[in-house]
Enzyme design. Structure first.
Site, PDB file in Angstrom:
ATOM      1  N   LYS A   1      -8.898 137.104  16.615  1.00  0.00           N
ATOM      2  CA  LYS A   1      -9.170 137.892  15.286  1.00  0.00           C
ATOM      3  C   LYS A   1      -9.941 139.188  15.480  1.00  0.00           C
ATOM      4  O   LYS A   1     -10.537 139.577  16.277  1.00  0.00           O
ATOM      5  CB  LYS A   1      -9.987 136.952  14.397  1.00  0.00           C
ATOM      6  CG  LYS A   1      -9.236 135.483  14.153  1.00  0.00           C
ATOM      7  CD  LYS A   1      -7.898 135.566  13.027  1.00  0.00           C
ATOM      8  CE  LYS A   1      -7.083 134.536  12.977  1.00  0.00           C
ATOM      9  NZ  LYS A   1      -7.989 133.660  12.138  1.00  0.00           N
TER      10      LYS A   1
ATOM     11  N   ARG B   1      -7.886 126.193  17.196  1.00  0.00           N
ATOM     12  CA  ARG B   1      -6.518 126.690  17.119  1.00  0.00           C
ATOM     13  C   ARG B   1      -6.328 127.984  17.896  1.00  0.00           C
ATOM     14  O   ARG B   1      -7.094 129.130  17.523  1.00  0.00           O
ATOM     15  CB  ARG B   1      -5.946 126.965  15.483  1.00  0.00           C
ATOM     16  CG  ARG B   1      -4.565 127.301  15.587  1.00  0.00           C
ATOM     17  CD  ARG B   1      -3.823 127.364  14.364  1.00  0.00           C
ATOM     18  NE  ARG B   1      -2.735 127.969  13.915  1.00  0.00           N
ATOM     19  CZ  ARG B   1      -2.141 129.164  14.044  1.00  0.00           C
ATOM     20  NH1 ARG B   1      -3.142 130.211  14.062  1.00  0.00           N
ATOM     21  NH2 ARG B   1      -1.039 129.586  13.821  1.00  0.00           N
TER      22      ARG B   1
END
Length: 280
Positions: A221, A256
């Site tokens: 991210k 995840r």
């Protein structure tokens, strides 16, 4: 603790690694690498060898600013992969917010609906509540993928994220979906600033006060890039593993990830020091 899904009851007493299988040309990190059925299935087989416990197949990028994908295009990407992936003997999750896609993949035997909209789109709740036992992951997202990072949330985020997800889970239980089928996701990067994302990580044990398991996705991210200076998502593997281990240490049951082997190794180290203390 267990997660009841269509074909499997997943034991969450030990953390599980969910592998990201992007069947898209434009995902922020690995778009286009696995956008054919054959390459996506090869990737599925590879990450299973690396230790993945769950496969999460998605046919629409939800990176900030990404345009919506037409229904037929998403079905065309996802259906051929799911049809074959359900034969691999592991839980299959599908990352979608469209009820038509949910119904189609569940009809093929998929195990989990992973929805960034937390089943708020018309008809989505009905698909999940109408299935006898599929698992579901409800995620918090502020606004939508097109605008979420243009105008992220204001102020502290722990309380509103927790309240939103508590309300969405309660609504689903009211429709007859058992608690054992529901997992929650705080939505790292979905309408939050860098500081707010790290607030959620630091305060994650307080999220865990809700009676549901947590799935957390930090993998590659932009917030990790902001604190490391790594502008290329592919260079954020080390930071992603660190965030995954910290998330598990703070109570996450599922992480995840893109980088399965590295995450499995990181969790092996954590498990080695945690087990004698009764954490794992």
């Amino acid at each position: 603790m267990h997660w009841t899904t269509s074909r499997f009851v997943i034991d969450l007493d030990t953390p599980k690694v969910m592998a990201i299988i992007n069947v898209t040309p434009d995902s922020f990190s690995d778009g286009g690498q696995h956008d054919s059925t054959s390459s996506a299935l090869r990737h599925c087989e590879q990450v299973l060898k690396e230790g993945a416990h769950i496969l999460d197949i998605g046919g629409e990028s939800t990176r900030p600013g990404s345009p919506a994908v037409p229904l037929e295009a998403e079905l065309g990407r996802v259906i051929p992969v799911v049809r074959e992936a359900v034969k691999l003997g592991v839980p299959i999750s599908v990352d979608t917010y469209k009820p038509e896609v949910m119904q189609a993949v569940l009809d093929l035997g998929a195990d989990i609906v992973n929805d960034i909209w937390a089943l708020r789109r018309k008809g989505a709740e009905g698909v999940v509540s109408g299935h006898p036992r599929c698992g579901v992951c409800l995620m918090h997202m502020h606004r939508d993928p097109q605008t979420m990072q243009v105008a992220p949330m204001d102020g502290r985020v722990l309380a509103p994220v927790r309240q939103f997800l508590s309300d969405r889970a309660a609504a689903l239980e009211t429709r007859g979906v058992s608690r054992e089928r529901i997992v929650l996701d705080p939505g790292i990067g979905f309408g939050k600033s860098v500081q707010q994302n790290f607030e959620l990580l630091a305060s994650q044990p307080e999220l865990g006060l809700l009676p549901y398991p947590w799935l957390v996705g930090w993998s590659r991210k932009s917030s990790l890039g902001a604190v490391t200076g790594r502008t290329n998502p592919a260079e954020r593997v080390s930071a992603s593993v660190a965030a995954a281990v910290l998330a598990v240490e703070r109570g996450a049951s599922v992480v995840r990830v893109h980088d399965v082997r590295d995450t499995v190794d990181g969790l092996a180290v954590w498990r080695t020091i945690s087990a004698p203390l009764g954490v794992a």
